[in-house]
Design a protein around this motif. Structure first.
Motif, PDB file in Angstrom:
ATOM      1  N   LEU A 164       0.833  -1.205   0.000  1.00 34.47           N
ATOM      2  CA  LEU A 164       0.000   0.000   0.000  1.00 34.47           C
ATOM      3  C   LEU A 164       0.867   1.254   0.000  1.00 34.47           C
ATOM      4  O   LEU A 164       0.622   2.211  -0.753  1.00 34.47           O
ATOM      5  CB  LEU A 164      -0.912   0.000   1.234  1.00 34.47           C
ATOM      6  CG  LEU A 164      -2.081  -0.977   1.268  1.00 34.47           C
ATOM      7  CD1 LEU A 164      -2.723  -0.973   2.653  1.00 34.47           C
ATOM      8  CD2 LEU A 164      -3.104  -0.611   0.199  1.00 34.47           C
ATOM      9  N   ASP A 165       1.882   1.258   0.850  1.00 32.19           N
ATOM     10  CA  ASP A 165       2.745   2.424   0.959  1.00 32.19           C
ATOM     11  C   ASP A 165       3.737   2.517  -0.191  1.00 32.19           C
ATOM     12  O   ASP A 165       4.091   3.620  -0.631  1.00 32.19           O
ATOM     13  CB  ASP A 165       3.485   2.401   2.300  1.00 32.19           C
ATOM     14  CG  ASP A 165       2.533   2.567   3.475  1.00 32.19           C
ATOM     15  OD1 ASP A 165       1.528   3.280   3.319  1.00 32.19           O
ATOM     16  OD2 ASP A 165       2.792   1.983   4.533  1.00 32.19           O
ATOM     17  N   ILE A 166       4.189   1.388  -0.666  1.00 37.97           N
ATOM     18  CA  ILE A 166       5.090   1.393  -1.826  1.00 37.97           C
ATOM     19  C   ILE A 166       4.378   2.011  -3.024  1.00 37.97           C
ATOM     20  O   ILE A 166       4.927   2.881  -3.716  1.00 37.97           O
ATOM     21  CB  ILE A 166       5.559  -0.040  -2.139  1.00 37.97           C
ATOM     22  CG1 ILE A 166       6.455  -0.564  -1.018  1.00 37.97           C
ATOM     23  CG2 ILE A 166       6.284  -0.089  -3.481  1.00 37.97           C
ATOM     24  CD1 ILE A 166       6.750  -2.039  -1.100  1.00 37.97           C
ATOM     25  N   HIS A 181      14.001  -1.517  -0.264  1.00 35.82           N
ATOM     26  CA  HIS A 181      14.490  -2.081  -1.528  1.00 35.82           C
ATOM     27  C   HIS A 181      13.485  -1.839  -2.647  1.00 35.82           C
ATOM     28  O   HIS A 181      13.860  -1.491  -3.777  1.00 35.82           O
ATOM     29  CB  HIS A 181      14.760  -3.582  -1.373  1.00 35.82           C
ATOM     30  CG  HIS A 181      16.020  -3.897  -0.626  1.00 35.82           C
ATOM     31  ND1 HIS A 181      17.208  -3.225  -0.846  1.00 35.82           N
ATOM     32  CD2 HIS A 181      16.284  -4.826   0.324  1.00 35.82           C
ATOM     33  CE1 HIS A 181      18.150  -3.714  -0.060  1.00 35.82           C
ATOM     34  NE2 HIS A 181      17.614  -4.686   0.670  1.00 35.82           N
ATOM     35  N   ALA A 182      12.190  -1.987  -2.325  1.00 36.70           N
ATOM     36  CA  ALA A 182      11.160  -1.773  -3.337  1.00 36.70           C
ATOM     37  C   ALA A 182      11.075  -0.309  -3.763  1.00 36.70           C
ATOM     38  O   ALA A 182      10.633  -0.003  -4.881  1.00 36.70           O
ATOM     39  CB  ALA A 182       9.807  -2.245  -2.804  1.00 36.70           C
ATOM     40  N   LEU A 183      11.494   0.593  -2.875  1.00 32.90           N
ATOM     41  CA  LEU A 183      11.430   2.034  -3.152  1.00 32.90           C
ATOM     42  C   LEU A 183      12.759   2.580  -3.669  1.00 32.90           C
ATOM     43  O   LEU A 183      12.961   3.788  -3.707  1.00 32.90           O
ATOM     44  CB  LEU A 183      11.022   2.792  -1.886  1.00 32.90           C
ATOM     45  CG  LEU A 183       9.596   2.510  -1.388  1.00 32.90           C
ATOM     46  CD1 LEU A 183       9.389   3.103   0.003  1.00 32.90           C
ATOM     47  CD2 LEU A 183       8.570   3.073  -2.363  1.00 32.90           C
ATOM     48  N   GLY A 203      14.068   3.104  -6.469  1.00 31.14           N
ATOM     49  CA  GLY A 203      14.080   4.056  -7.565  1.00 31.14           C
ATOM     50  C   GLY A 203      13.338   5.345  -7.303  1.00 31.14           C
ATOM     51  O   GLY A 203      13.287   6.225  -8.180  1.00 31.14           O
ATOM     52  N   VAL A 204      12.765   5.507  -6.102  1.00 32.41           N
ATOM     53  CA  VAL A 204      11.964   6.698  -5.799  1.00 32.41           C
ATOM     54  C   VAL A 204      12.844   7.906  -5.496  1.00 32.41           C
ATOM     55  O   VAL A 204      12.424   9.051  -5.654  1.00 32.41           O
ATOM     56  CB  VAL A 204      10.998   6.406  -4.632  1.00 32.41           C
ATOM     57  CG1 VAL A 204      10.262   7.661  -4.181  1.00 32.41           C
ATOM     58  CG2 VAL A 204       9.992   5.344  -5.049  1.00 32.41           C
ATOM     59  N   GLY A 205      14.075   7.665  -5.046  1.00 28.85           N
ATOM     60  CA  GLY A 205      14.965   8.780  -4.720  1.00 28.85           C
ATOM     61  C   GLY A 205      14.637   9.425  -3.395  1.00 28.85           C
ATOM     62  O   GLY A 205      14.618  10.660  -3.274  1.00 28.85           O
ATOM     63  N   LEU A 206      14.383   8.612  -2.376  1.00 30.41           N
ATOM     64  CA  LEU A 206      14.085   9.140  -1.045  1.00 30.41           C
ATOM     65  C   LEU A 206      15.328   9.751  -0.419  1.00 30.41           C
ATOM     66  O   LEU A 206      16.445   9.266  -0.608  1.00 30.41           O
ATOM     67  CB  LEU A 206      13.560   8.020  -0.141  1.00 30.41           C
ATOM     68  CG  LEU A 206      12.253   7.338  -0.557  1.00 30.41           C
ATOM     69  CD1 LEU A 206      11.955   6.174   0.372  1.00 30.41           C
ATOM     70  CD2 LEU A 206      11.100   8.333  -0.576  1.00 30.41           C
ATOM     71  N   SER A 233      20.628  -0.773   5.441  1.00 28.31           N
ATOM     72  CA  SER A 233      19.923   0.232   4.646  1.00 28.31           C
ATOM     73  C   SER A 233      20.901   1.100   3.849  1.00 28.31           C
ATOM     74  O   SER A 233      21.943   1.501   4.350  1.00 28.31           O
ATOM     75  CB  SER A 233      19.074   1.141   5.547  1.00 28.31           C
ATOM     76  OG  SER A 233      18.508   2.201   4.807  1.00 28.31           O
ATOM     77  N   HIS A 234      20.522   1.387   2.618  1.00 25.67           N
ATOM     78  CA  HIS A 234      21.305   2.314   1.800  1.00 25.67           C
ATOM     79  C   HIS A 234      20.879   3.759   2.052  1.00 25.67           C
ATOM     80  O   HIS A 234      21.514   4.686   1.552  1.00 25.67           O
ATOM     81  CB  HIS A 234      21.125   1.989   0.316  1.00 25.67           C
ATOM     82  CG  HIS A 234      19.710   2.159  -0.168  1.00 25.67           C
ATOM     83  ND1 HIS A 234      18.701   1.269   0.157  1.00 25.67           N
ATOM     84  CD2 HIS A 234      19.129   3.129  -0.931  1.00 25.67           C
ATOM     85  CE1 HIS A 234      17.565   1.677  -0.398  1.00 25.67           C
ATOM     86  NE2 HIS A 234      17.795   2.803  -1.058  1.00 25.67           N
TER      87      HIS A 234
END
Length: 367
Positions: free
Chosen positions: A170-172, A206-208, A210-213, A235-236
């Motif tokens: 849901l949040d992804i 990991h799923a996010l 490509g979002v650039g957080l 965590s990266h």
């Protein structure tokens, strides 16, 4: 100048759009306005926003702590006697929001008595802050619409997205949709309010990818000691602590224990005095900070901006200052304005709080 009495006024102002997040929901600003009166007629003012699901405080407990426990030892002191005031208040454990409101009201009195702004007294770095907006849980389309509204109407380009729901998809989906709608220029970060486990948090990050957080805040519970350390190690993204760092000592524990790489400072829980100590500690440790939001009204947001604008380290990143825009009304006589994504501090002595007494009479709950 001596303190003669301390006034606590509970009030409630409905939100036009409730804010939902992993640890609760806020449908109205049920806060306590704190006023410290003096024998010279000056009144220091601050706001206390109870968050029972985070700190265990309520309107009633804040008023009781201030009236029954703090006030007897503070009456007769000078507003300059802040260390004495804190020594007395700290004889009572907990109650961070109640203590913070008294602290900020004392700083307000000092600024009023000197005829200068509290932001100048603290550091005077600038007179403005860029604004970040918190996006609460909702359907994905509604979350996107909230972000676009804040960007188009107020020029805000930095957003904290609330996460921590189950299933994590849901949040992804919501984060991906907000990024797609705002484009690559918007600054995005997430806040889990302790809603996920460490394993769920890492899977979501990991799923996010490509979002650039920019960073992630308080994704898993504070008492998950090993899980939080494991998450930071794997965590990266920088992992910021929020609810778990209500004192400088807790900041030290989280950072040196490897459970956080950044800190959210909230004046609503550490006032100006302890917030300054947290900031100094973080700078000494080389830890970045962000000015957080306690779902404040305009009085609380003004306090946050007052501190945030005072220092280069806090003014360099947008502060969470905009959720009062979703309140149906507020208490300030001269409402705050956010234009081009920036909140300007009022050029007045003290914090700059001027209460509209008619509005206070309308919303107060003790009459």
């Amino acid at each position: 100048m001596k303190i003669t009495r301390i006034e606590t006024i509970p009030y409630s102002i409905p939100f036009t759009k409730p804010l939902y997040f992993a640890s609760g929901v806020v449908t109205s600003a049920e806060h306590v306005l704190v006023r410290v009166h003096t024998d010279e007629g000056l009144i220091g003012t601050a706001d206390a926003p109870p968050r029972p699901y985070t700190y265990g405080e309520t309107q009633a407990s804040i008023a009781a702590a201030i009236n029954d426990l703090f006030a007897p030892g503070l009456i007769g002191l000078s507003p300059l006697d802040r260390e004495t005031a804190h020594a007395h208040m700290n004889r009572t454990v907990g109650n961070p929001v109640a203590k913070a409101a008294v602290d900020m009201a004392l700083w307000d009195l000092v600024g009023l008595s000197l005829g200068v702004s509290v932001s100048q007294l603290l550091g005077g770095y600038t007179d403005r802050m860029r604004v970040a907006h918190m996006i609460g849980f909702s359907e994905t389309d509604a979350m996107v619409a909230d972000a676009l509204r804040m960007r188009d109407q107020h020029g805000i380009t930095s957003f904290k997205i609330k996460v921590g729901r189950h299933p994590i998809e849901l949040d992804i989906q919501a984060c991906l949709a907000v990024r797609d709608a705002l484009g690559p220029q918007a600054e995005l970060y997430i806040d889990g309010n302790r809603g996920w486990t460490a394993a769920e948090s890492l899977r979501a990050l990991h799923a996010l990818d490509g979002v650039g957080l920019l960073f992630a805040e308080e994704l898993c519970p504070a008492d998950d000691v090993l899980g939080r350390r494991w998450l930071v190690q794997h965590s990266h993204l920088p992992i910021y602590a929020d609810e778990s760092v209500t004192t400088p000592a807790e900041v030290t524990r989280e950072v040196l224990g490897g459970a956080a790489t950044g800190i959210s400072i909230k004046t609503a829980r550490t006032g100006f005095t302890a917030s300054q100590r947290v900031l100094n500690l973080c700078q000494g440790l080389g830890i970045e900070v962000v000015m957080g939001n306690q779902i404040d009204g305009q009085v609380g947001s003004l306090c946050t901006a007052t501190f945030g604008a005072a220092f280069k380290a806090t003014a360099g990143r947008p502060g969470e200052l905009s959720n009062f825009l979703d309140m149906s009304n507020d208490l300030l006589a001269e409402p705050l304005a956010i234009e081009d994504g920036v909140l300007l501090l009022p050029q007045r002595p003290g914090i700059g709080i001027e209460i509209d007494e008619a509005k206070l009479d309308r919303y107060r709950q003790d009459r």
